[in-house]
Design a protein around this motif. Structure first.
Motif, mmCIF file in Angstrom:
data_model
loop_
_atom_site.group_PDB
_atom_site.id
_atom_site.type_symbol
_atom_site.label_atom_id
_atom_site.label_comp_id
_atom_site.label_asym_id
_atom_site.label_seq_id
_atom_site.Cartn_x
_atom_site.Cartn_y
_atom_site.Cartn_z
ATOM 1 N N UNK A 130 0.850 -1.180 0.000
ATOM 2 C CA UNK A 130 0.000 0.000 0.000
ATOM 3 C C UNK A 130 0.892 1.238 0.000
ATOM 4 N N UNK A 131 0.388 2.351 -0.535
ATOM 5 C CA UNK A 131 1.174 3.584 -0.561
ATOM 6 C C UNK A 131 0.404 4.728 0.093
ATOM 7 N N UNK A 132 1.155 5.671 0.630
ATOM 8 C CA UNK A 132 0.626 6.979 1.006
ATOM 9 C C UNK A 132 1.257 7.980 0.048
ATOM 10 N N UNK A 133 0.447 8.819 -0.559
ATOM 11 C CA UNK A 133 0.963 9.779 -1.532
ATOM 12 C C UNK A 133 0.585 11.199 -1.116
ATOM 13 N N UNK A 134 1.343 12.148 -1.603
ATOM 14 C CA UNK A 134 1.065 13.572 -1.410
ATOM 15 C C UNK A 134 0.778 14.169 -2.780
ATOM 16 N N UNK A 135 -0.348 14.841 -2.902
ATOM 17 C CA UNK A 135 -0.783 15.373 -4.194
ATOM 18 C C UNK A 135 -0.935 16.890 -4.084
ATOM 19 N N UNK A 136 -0.383 17.590 -5.060
ATOM 20 C CA UNK A 136 -0.420 19.042 -5.073
ATOM 21 C C UNK A 136 -1.502 19.535 -6.028
ATOM 22 N N UNK A 137 -2.223 20.547 -5.610
ATOM 23 C CA UNK A 137 -3.249 21.134 -6.459
ATOM 24 C C UNK A 137 -2.652 21.809 -7.682
ATOM 25 N N UNK A 138 -3.432 21.861 -8.743
ATOM 26 C CA UNK A 138 -2.924 22.459 -9.991
ATOM 27 C C UNK A 138 -2.619 23.942 -9.818
ATOM 28 N N UNK A 139 -3.408 24.626 -9.006
ATOM 29 C CA UNK A 139 -3.203 26.065 -8.793
ATOM 30 C C UNK A 139 -2.790 26.340 -7.356
ATOM 31 N N UNK A 140 -1.981 25.457 -6.805
ATOM 32 C CA UNK A 140 -1.557 25.603 -5.416
ATOM 33 C C UNK A 140 -0.782 26.894 -5.203
ATOM 34 N N UNK A 141 -1.015 27.517 -4.061
ATOM 35 C CA UNK A 141 -0.307 28.757 -3.733
ATOM 36 C C UNK A 141 1.170 28.473 -3.508
ATOM 37 N N UNK A 142 2.017 29.271 -4.139
ATOM 38 C CA UNK A 142 3.462 29.052 -4.111
ATOM 39 C C UNK A 142 4.185 30.314 -3.638
ATOM 40 N N UNK A 143 5.398 30.164 -3.056
ATOM 41 C CA UNK A 143 6.156 28.901 -2.891
ATOM 42 C C UNK A 143 5.782 28.119 -1.630
ATOM 43 N N UNK A 144 4.793 28.622 -0.898
ATOM 44 C CA UNK A 144 4.501 28.058 0.419
ATOM 45 C C UNK A 144 4.105 26.582 0.332
ATOM 46 N N UNK A 145 3.382 26.197 -0.726
ATOM 47 C CA UNK A 145 2.941 24.803 -0.836
ATOM 48 C C UNK A 145 4.127 23.851 -0.992
ATOM 49 N N UNK A 146 5.053 24.203 -1.872
ATOM 50 C CA UNK A 146 6.208 23.328 -2.083
ATOM 51 C C UNK A 146 7.085 23.244 -0.834
ATOM 52 N N UNK A 147 7.230 24.351 -0.124
ATOM 53 C CA UNK A 147 8.055 24.346 1.090
ATOM 54 C C UNK A 147 7.436 23.444 2.147
ATOM 55 N N UNK A 148 6.132 23.575 2.377
ATOM 56 C CA UNK A 148 5.469 22.708 3.347
ATOM 57 C C UNK A 148 5.537 21.249 2.898
ATOM 58 N N UNK A 149 5.362 21.006 1.611
ATOM 59 C CA UNK A 149 5.447 19.645 1.090
ATOM 60 C C UNK A 149 6.800 19.018 1.365
ATOM 61 N N UNK A 150 7.882 19.800 1.276
ATOM 62 C CA UNK A 150 9.219 19.279 1.560
ATOM 63 C C UNK A 150 9.333 18.828 3.017
ATOM 64 N N UNK A 151 8.785 19.622 3.927
ATOM 65 C CA UNK A 151 8.828 19.253 5.349
ATOM 66 C C UNK A 151 8.048 17.963 5.603
ATOM 67 N N UNK A 152 6.897 17.826 4.973
ATOM 68 C CA UNK A 152 6.081 16.622 5.161
ATOM 69 C C UNK A 152 6.807 15.396 4.618
ATOM 70 N N UNK A 153 7.398 15.514 3.429
ATOM 71 C CA UNK A 153 8.121 14.381 2.842
ATOM 72 C C UNK A 153 9.298 13.970 3.720
ATOM 73 N N UNK A 154 10.013 14.947 4.273
ATOM 74 C CA UNK A 154 11.140 14.632 5.143
ATOM 75 C C UNK A 154 10.674 13.924 6.410
#
Length: 303
Positions: free
Chosen positions: A261-285
């Motif tokens: 089974x997998x857990x995935x992180x999905x980003x919205x097409x119009x996600x607010x940036x750069x805050x979304x990518x920065x938070x995503x990096x913390x979650x992935x780590x």
């Protein structure tokens, strides 16, 4: 006053890569150096600590010594702190608002650490957290009301940027103080009929011929845990996300194996940036660190 020698983060990072990959060659590739250079770095670290950390066996195999086992998690923690400090001072400051969705299965286990470290580095960001089952989060993501969401495998919509956070087996769980797994037909506590975990569990039970009945149903994983902990049913969980008070059932308990089974992180097409990518990096780590602690496989591969 004499102070102990400082530990070079570069040496610790090489050691962690070797320990995780069980290979000098792979570690050298990860840090972009020759194998001989990596070997010299390990020798320097062992000289500083005064202890052997690794055994090199036949065929290039690598095993940790007792001192190496002691150092591994501490080295991970030291590198995480080092990387947090570095990122805090070198990442551009971000502000604004970001909305993240998550099933409750992952919220308490993984988000607190990620949100804490994110807030320390970016205190001016307002984070909105939406907890809901994966099948309810997907429409919100498509509608643009979520910048980022965690999803259980099988729900991720096509053509949305997706990152794999975790991969591993589902397991049957029961109370560590009760024996619901010995009841026939087997009482099970599962999520709603749309849940992919439920579909996998039911399919394997029927394929194996094990008699069962769905005794408890909940829209969330947390809701299915209550009857499991009470000893009234068995449930399903990812292998590295086990709550206190449960144990894993095996073939000797007359339950069928379950798929990966997998857990995935999905980003919205119009996600607010750069805050979304920065938070995503913390979650992935955070996922990577937690699953490594639990002995899970390394994560963070783009899907």
């Amino acid at each position: 006053m004499n102070h102990p020698a400082s530990l070079d983060p570069d040496l610790l990072r090489v050691f962690v890569y070797i320990a995780e990959e069980r290979s000098f060659t792979r570690a050298a590739q990860l840090v972009g150096r020759t194998q001989s250079a990596v070997s010299m770095q390990v020798q320097r670290l062992e000289a500083v600590l005064g202890q052997q950390l690794l055994h090199r066996g036949r065929g290039g195999s690598v095993e940790l010594t007792r001192h190496g086992q002691f150092l591994l998690q501490r080295a991970r923690d030291m590198l995480a702190l080092n990387d947090d400090v570095w990122r805090t001072f070198h990442q551009p400051s971000v502000s604004g608002t970001v909305c993240i969705g998550t099933p409750d299965d992952y919220a308490l286990r993984f988000l607190p650490d990620a949100l804490m470290r994110f807030a320390q580095s970016h205190p001016n960001v307002e984070v909105e957290v939406v907890c809901a089952p994966s099948d309810e989060l997907v429409p919100r993501l498509k509608a643009g009301t979520l910048d980022l969401t965690l999803l259980s495998d099988g729900y991720q919509p096509e053509q949305f940027p997706t990152t794999e956070l975790w991969r591993g087996p589902l397991v049957w769980i029961t109370s560590d103080r009760h024996t619901a797994h010995r009841i026939d037909p087997l009482p099970v506590a599962l999520a709603s009929s749309l849940c992919h975990w439920r579909k996998a569990a039911v399919a394997q039970l029927e394929r194996s011929g094990r008699a069962y009945r769905v005794a408890y149903t909940s829209a969330t994983q947390t809701g299915t845990l209550a009857p499991v902990l009470a000893g009234l049913a068995v449930g399903v969980s990812p292998s590295t996300m086990l709550p206190p008070g449960v144990r894993v059932l095996g073939p000797e308990d007359n339950v069928p194996s379950l798929p990966d089974f997998r857990v995935v992180m999905v980003k919205g097409r119009d996600a607010r940036q750069p805050v979304t990518d920065v938070l995503g990096d913390y979650i992935a780590e955070t996922f990577a660190r937690e699953t490594e602690k639990a002995g899970g496989m390394r994560t963070g591969l783009a899907a």
